[in-house]
Motif scaffolding. Structure first.
Motif, PDB file in Angstrom:
ATOM      1  N   ALA A  40      20.490  28.478  31.862  1.00 33.98           N
ATOM      2  CA  ALA A  40      21.549  27.502  31.649  1.00 33.98           C
ATOM      3  C   ALA A  40      21.119  26.170  32.249  1.00 33.98           C
ATOM      4  N   PRO A  41      21.689  25.056  31.798  1.00 34.81           N
ATOM      5  CA  PRO A  41      21.310  23.750  32.336  1.00 34.81           C
ATOM      6  C   PRO A  41      21.455  23.693  33.850  1.00 34.81           C
ATOM      7  N   LYS A  87      31.279  35.335  26.875  1.00 36.09           N
ATOM      8  CA  LYS A  87      32.050  34.485  27.768  1.00 36.09           C
ATOM      9  C   LYS A  87      31.393  33.106  27.836  1.00 36.09           C
ATOM     10  N   PRO A  88      32.148  32.086  28.198  1.00 33.95           N
ATOM     11  CA  PRO A  88      31.538  30.753  28.330  1.00 33.95           C
ATOM     12  C   PRO A  88      30.346  30.734  29.286  1.00 33.95           C
ATOM     13  N   GLU A  89      30.379  31.562  30.294  1.00 34.80           N
ATOM     14  CA  GLU A  89      29.259  31.592  31.246  1.00 34.80           C
ATOM     15  C   GLU A  89      27.999  32.235  30.678  1.00 34.80           C
ATOM     16  N   ASP A  90      28.081  32.783  29.484  1.00 38.14           N
ATOM     17  CA  ASP A  90      26.885  33.288  28.801  1.00 38.14           C
ATOM     18  C   ASP A  90      26.116  32.167  28.090  1.00 38.14           C
ATOM     19  N   THR A  91      26.683  30.986  28.068  1.00 43.26           N
ATOM     20  CA  THR A  91      26.029  29.856  27.415  1.00 43.26           C
ATOM     21  C   THR A  91      24.707  29.536  28.093  1.00 43.26           C
ATOM     22  N   ALA A  92      23.633  29.533  27.306  1.00 41.63           N
ATOM     23  CA  ALA A  92      22.290  29.301  27.841  1.00 41.63           C
ATOM     24  C   ALA A  92      21.294  29.322  26.691  1.00 41.63           C
ATOM     25  N   VAL A  93      20.069  28.955  27.007  1.00 45.26           N
ATOM     26  CA  VAL A  93      18.957  29.215  26.102  1.00 45.26           C
ATOM     27  C   VAL A  93      18.430  30.604  26.443  1.00 45.26           C
ATOM     28  N   TYR A  94      18.312  31.435  25.423  1.00 44.10           N
ATOM     29  CA  TYR A  94      17.856  32.811  25.606  1.00 44.10           C
ATOM     30  C   TYR A  94      16.409  32.932  25.155  1.00 44.10           C
TER      31      TYR A  94
END
Length: 124
Positions: A40-41, A87-94
């Motif tokens: 995540a950022p 969930k919003p906290e799963d937002t990231a580059v995978y």
């Protein structure tokens, strides 16, 4: 030449699902342990899940346990990460990654080959 190509990322609302794919070329997938990581950022890259080459045993980070499922298709040379109840906290580059270690490996430094990453955004 070893290549790992992720796909399946995108934008989804909280509670939704996505399935990430990582297709391999240049290495025989059956001999490699495969991991999924995310970044995540402003945060460090973290291990999400992995599946071992030895016996298919799996690892999940506590934050995704019960929601994410990793699987592999050695014939198609592809590894999947099914992500449910996002969930919003799963937002990231995978990112997917490969290592010739035979057992589960959870740290970035244990992996030799990396894909380019795919963005997952969970937002209402």
């Amino acid at each position: 030449q070893v290549q790992l190509v992720e796909s399946g990322g995108g934008s989804v609302q909280p509670g939704g699902s996505l399935r990430l794919s990582c297709t391999f070329s240049g290495i025989p997938l059956q001999y490699y342990t495969i991991g999924w990581f995310r970044q995540a950022p402003g945060k460090e890259r973290e291990g999400v899940s992995c599946i071992s080459s030895a016996d298919g045993s799996t690892y999940y980070a506590d934050s995704v346990k019960g929601r994410f499922t990793i699987s592999r298709d050695n014939v198609q040379n592809t590894v999947y990460l099914q992500m449910d109840s996002l969930k919003p906290e799963d937002t990231a580059v995978y990112y997917c990654a490969a290592t010739d270690r035979t057992w589960t490996a959870t740290m970035v430094k244990e992996y030799d080959y990396w894909g380019q990453g795919t963005q997952v955004t969970v937002s209402s």
